[in-house]
Write an enzyme that holds these catalytic residues in place. Structure first.
Site, short mmCIF file in Angstrom:
data_model
loop_
_atom_site.label_atom_id
_atom_site.label_comp_id
_atom_site.label_asym_id
_atom_site.label_seq_id
_atom_site.Cartn_x
_atom_site.Cartn_y
_atom_site.Cartn_z
N LEU A 109 -37.18 -62.74 -66.45
CA LEU A 109 -35.92 -62.37 -67.31
C LEU A 109 -36.33 -63.01 -68.70
O LEU A 109 -37.12 -63.86 -69.03
CB LEU A 109 -34.79 -63.22 -66.72
CG LEU A 109 -34.43 -62.40 -65.40
CD1 LEU A 109 -33.21 -63.45 -64.96
CD2 LEU A 109 -33.70 -61.16 -65.57
N ASP A 110 -35.06 -62.74 -69.59
CA ASP A 110 -35.47 -63.04 -71.09
C ASP A 110 -34.51 -64.40 -71.23
O ASP A 110 -33.69 -64.78 -70.39
CB ASP A 110 -34.81 -61.90 -71.79
CG ASP A 110 -35.50 -61.68 -73.20
OD1 ASP A 110 -34.91 -60.92 -73.95
OD2 ASP A 110 -36.11 -62.64 -73.57
N SER A 111 -34.49 -64.83 -72.55
CA SER A 111 -33.90 -66.11 -72.74
C SER A 111 -32.36 -65.63 -72.81
O SER A 111 -31.33 -66.49 -72.61
CB SER A 111 -34.24 -66.86 -74.01
OG SER A 111 -34.36 -65.81 -75.10
N ASP A 113 -31.03 -63.12 -70.97
CA ASP A 113 -30.53 -62.94 -70.00
C ASP A 113 -30.09 -64.47 -69.31
O ASP A 113 -29.34 -64.55 -68.42
CB ASP A 113 -31.56 -62.55 -69.07
CG ASP A 113 -32.12 -60.94 -69.36
OD1 ASP A 113 -33.24 -60.67 -69.18
OD2 ASP A 113 -31.05 -60.01 -69.67
N GLN A 114 -30.85 -65.46 -69.55
CA GLN A 114 -30.64 -66.63 -68.95
C GLN A 114 -29.30 -67.12 -69.60
O GLN A 114 -28.30 -67.83 -68.69
CB GLN A 114 -31.81 -67.62 -69.46
CG GLN A 114 -31.92 -69.07 -68.68
CD GLN A 114 -31.02 -70.02 -69.76
OE1 GLN A 114 -31.17 -70.10 -70.56
NE2 GLN A 114 -31.05 -71.31 -68.86
#
Lengths: 155, 175
Positions: A109-111, A113-114
């Protein structure tokens, strides 16, 4: 959501066979955020005919306090809710999701997404997670630990 | 975060979170919010691979200005956050732990398990206090401390510095 829980409490008091238990409330509490918010009048209408059919509420055979608060959290319920919300996210493969899976390394996942995941957790548990601590939470296990720390669960 | 300055990535992420929360305040219905949140995410995604820092900083500045002009006047703030309805509401009921020493013995007899061990915990605190202070003094450099984060215990058998404050902190919702 609280009004729906209260309606169900009153309804179950009217039905002497149904015992009010923490398990019921916890199940409803987890199901409620996942469902879309239905307008309140529709929910009340569907329940009203059944409720009015009951006679007056009998004397309390079920001993429970009727304060307006959520059921107490336990580590298992926090973990179940966190995993449930994460499985609903469409960028995560539900089979690959474990408590210790890292968002960036294991799940890819991406930041951004986080950030969205942390916002979903805030919406689920109803309190804000500050940015400084939110950017360090990189796996479901860490999220569970953080929430348990903030809410004093099994301190 | 070690230093007192935010990195560019952190600033972008904070702008993203702020803008999503204000968007949630503007778009009350969940499906409408979801639609506009996806559009917002697409706007952030198309510029995320920018390598030129000058251009990226200009874009961030433009984004912050746009956020300021389009923010919600009364955004949804969680009850326990600063500005929320329940912020610091129970602060007056959170009592420091040294008051436990002033309880009457009949009250202390209601919790025998805890009070039997309390003296040992206090002895442990006195023992490790000097070592904690020494560790903190050794780790504070010439310029002074930059963050509030406490370091962990470095040596075997030591306790982390200022552990007593952490362990005996009051609960979130004191009963």
């Amino acid at each position: 959501m609280a009004s729906r829980v209260l309606l169900q409490c009153v309804r179950s008091l009217g039905r002497p066979s149904l015992r009010l238990s923490a398990a019921n409330l916890a199940v409803r509490a987890t199901a409620a955020p996942a469902a879309a918010r239905r307008p309140l009048s529709f929910a009340a209408d569907s329940r009203r005919p059944r409720w009015l059919g009951q006679s007056s509420i009998p004397s309390v055979g079920v001993l429970c306090r009727q304060y307006g608060d959520l059921p107490p959290l336990t580590l298992e319920t926090i973990k179940d809710r966190v995993m449930y919300v994460l499985k609903l996210y469409d960028k995560i493969n539900p089979e690959k999701l474990q408590t210790s899976s890292h968002f960036m390394k294991d799940l890819g996942l991406d930041s951004l997404d986080q950030v969205e995941i942390i916002m979903a957790m805030e919406d689920e548990f109803g309190f804000e997670i500050p940015d400084a601590e939110a950017e360090k939470l990189m796996s479901p296990g860490e999220i569970v630990q953080y929430i348990a720390d903030k809410k004093d669960v099994y301190e | 975060m070690a230093t007192a300055y935010l990195t560019h990535q952190q600033k972008v992420l904070r702008l993203y979170k702020k803008s999503l929360r204000h968007l949630e305040s503007w778009c009350v219905f969940r499906d409408k919010y979801r639609f506009y949140a996806c559009l917002m995410r697409a706007r952030f995604d198309e510029n995320k691979n920018e390598k030129d820092m000058v251009k990226a900083t200009m874009m961030l500045k433009a984004g912050e200005e746009e956020f300021w002009t389009r923010q919600h006047p009364q955004p949804y703030i969680f009850p326990d956050s600063p500005g929320g309805t329940s912020y610091e509401r129970y602060e007056c009921y959170k009592v420091p732990e040294w008051l436990l020493d002033h309880w009457h013995p009949s009250e202390k007899a209601m919790y025998p398990d805890y009070f039997s061990k309390r003296e040992q915990w206090k002895a442990l605190r006195n023992q490790s206090w000097d070592k904690e202070v020494a560790q903190l003094q050794a780790e504070t450099g010439i310029e002074g401390i930059k963050t509030e984060a406490l370091p962990p215990a470095r040596k075997e058998g030591n306790l982390p510095p200022l552990w007593w404050q952490f362990v005996t902190r009051p609960r979130e919702r004191p009963t």
